[in-house]
Structure formats: structure tokens, C-alpha cells
Scaffold this motif. Structure first.
Motif, short mmCIF file in Angstrom:
data_model
loop_
_atom_site.label_atom_id
_atom_site.label_comp_id
_atom_site.label_asym_id
_atom_site.label_seq_id
_atom_site.Cartn_x
_atom_site.Cartn_y
_atom_site.Cartn_z
N VAL A 192 -35.03 -1.87 1.58
CA VAL A 192 -36.28 -1.45 1.39
C VAL A 192 -36.97 -2.15 0.14
CG1 VAL A 192 -37.68 0.58 0.73
CG2 VAL A 192 -35.68 0.87 2.38
N ILE A 199 -42.50 1.54 5.75
CA ILE A 199 -42.34 2.01 4.30
C ILE A 199 -43.49 2.71 3.74
CG2 ILE A 199 -41.63 1.31 1.94
CD1 ILE A 199 -40.23 -0.98 3.50
N VAL A 204 -39.13 6.18 3.86
CA VAL A 204 -39.12 5.28 5.29
C VAL A 204 -39.09 6.16 6.50
CG1 VAL A 204 -38.20 3.37 6.21
CG2 VAL A 204 -38.10 3.65 3.70
#
Length: 135
Positions: free
Chosen positions: A5, A48, A54
Motif C-alpha cells: 500500500v 486504496i 483498502v
């Protein structure tokens, strides 16, 4: 089976897709006298969000092989299961927790495998079981 991420945020890539093959544990199959054959195919997409949560759309595909739950003949069943998951950085009771850096999908995949399994598998539709009549 990870989604990085922090790296994706730095690249300004907020959506994407993934595909993996996963070797499940030997005891992953809950159907008596059966096992998961081969690897589990894991695929899906992610998004995201601004708060670093997420959203993941996860699909698992695998085959269970073994004995028919009614007559003990050879049986197999293809399973495809899709689940929407939300990963969050602050613990709550409904979503998966991650550290804000990367998401490891293993626990979600293991859980999807467990909840997607049928209670029984049959050799053919309408199997009535072992024929115990003496003909």
C-alpha cells in the motif's frame, strides 16, 4: 500474496488487480474423505481510499476431490468464491487490520477457503447413497 500500500500510494496508483497461486495447508479441507487438489487460484482487485483503508474484491478458485459423501464413489467439485473485504489501519470488529504499509492476503484467503466449502460433495447430482438392496 501482498499488496504494498505505501509503495502504491507513493506511485499514485490507487487501484489495481492481482493474481496468485497459493498452496493451502493439508488440513484446509473440511469435507470428510476429501482434499483440496493442487493450488488455489487467488485473484481480485483493490482500491486504496483516502483514509488508507483498502477495499479488496477477492476471488478464490480451487477443486475438492475425494469420496462422495453419500455413496463413497470418486467425486470432485470446483469451487469459486468471491468476497469483498475492507482492510483498515485502526482495529474494529468487522474488518481486517493492516499496518498501513502492506497487506498480507494469506489470512483472508485461508478464511475464504474455509467458508466457501460445501458440507458435502456428491459423485453426481441426485446421488442417493449406497445401494443396500440385495439384487
Amino acid at each position: 500474496m501482498e499488496i504494498e500500500v505505501r509503495k502504491l500510494n507513493a506511485l499514485k496508483k490507487y487501484e489495481g488487480e492481482f493474481e496468485y497461486e497459493y498452496e493451502p495447508n493439508a488440513d484446509s479441507c473440511l469435507v470428510p474423505l476429501c482434499k483440496i487438489e493442487g493450488k488455489v487460484k487467488v485473484s481480485g482487485s483493490f482500491e486504496i481510499y483516502e483514509d488508507d483503508s483498502v477495499g479488496v474484491n477477492l476471488t478464490v478458485n480451487y477443486k475438492i476431490v475425494g469420496q462422495c459423501s453419500y455413496c463413497l464413489s470418486e467425486a470432485q467439485k470446483e469451487i469459486t468464491f468471491t468476497q469483498e473485504i475492507l482492510y483498515v489501519t485502526e482495529e474494529d470488529d468487522e474488518n481486517y487490520l493492516y499496518d498501513g504499509i502492506k497487506i498480507n492476503l494469506k489470512s483472508a484467503v485461508d478464511e475464504a477457503i474455509l467458508i466457501s466449502q460445501p458440507n458435502i460433495i456428491l459423485c453426481r447430482e441426485g446421488c442417493t447413497g449406497i445401494d443396500v438392496t440385495n439384487k
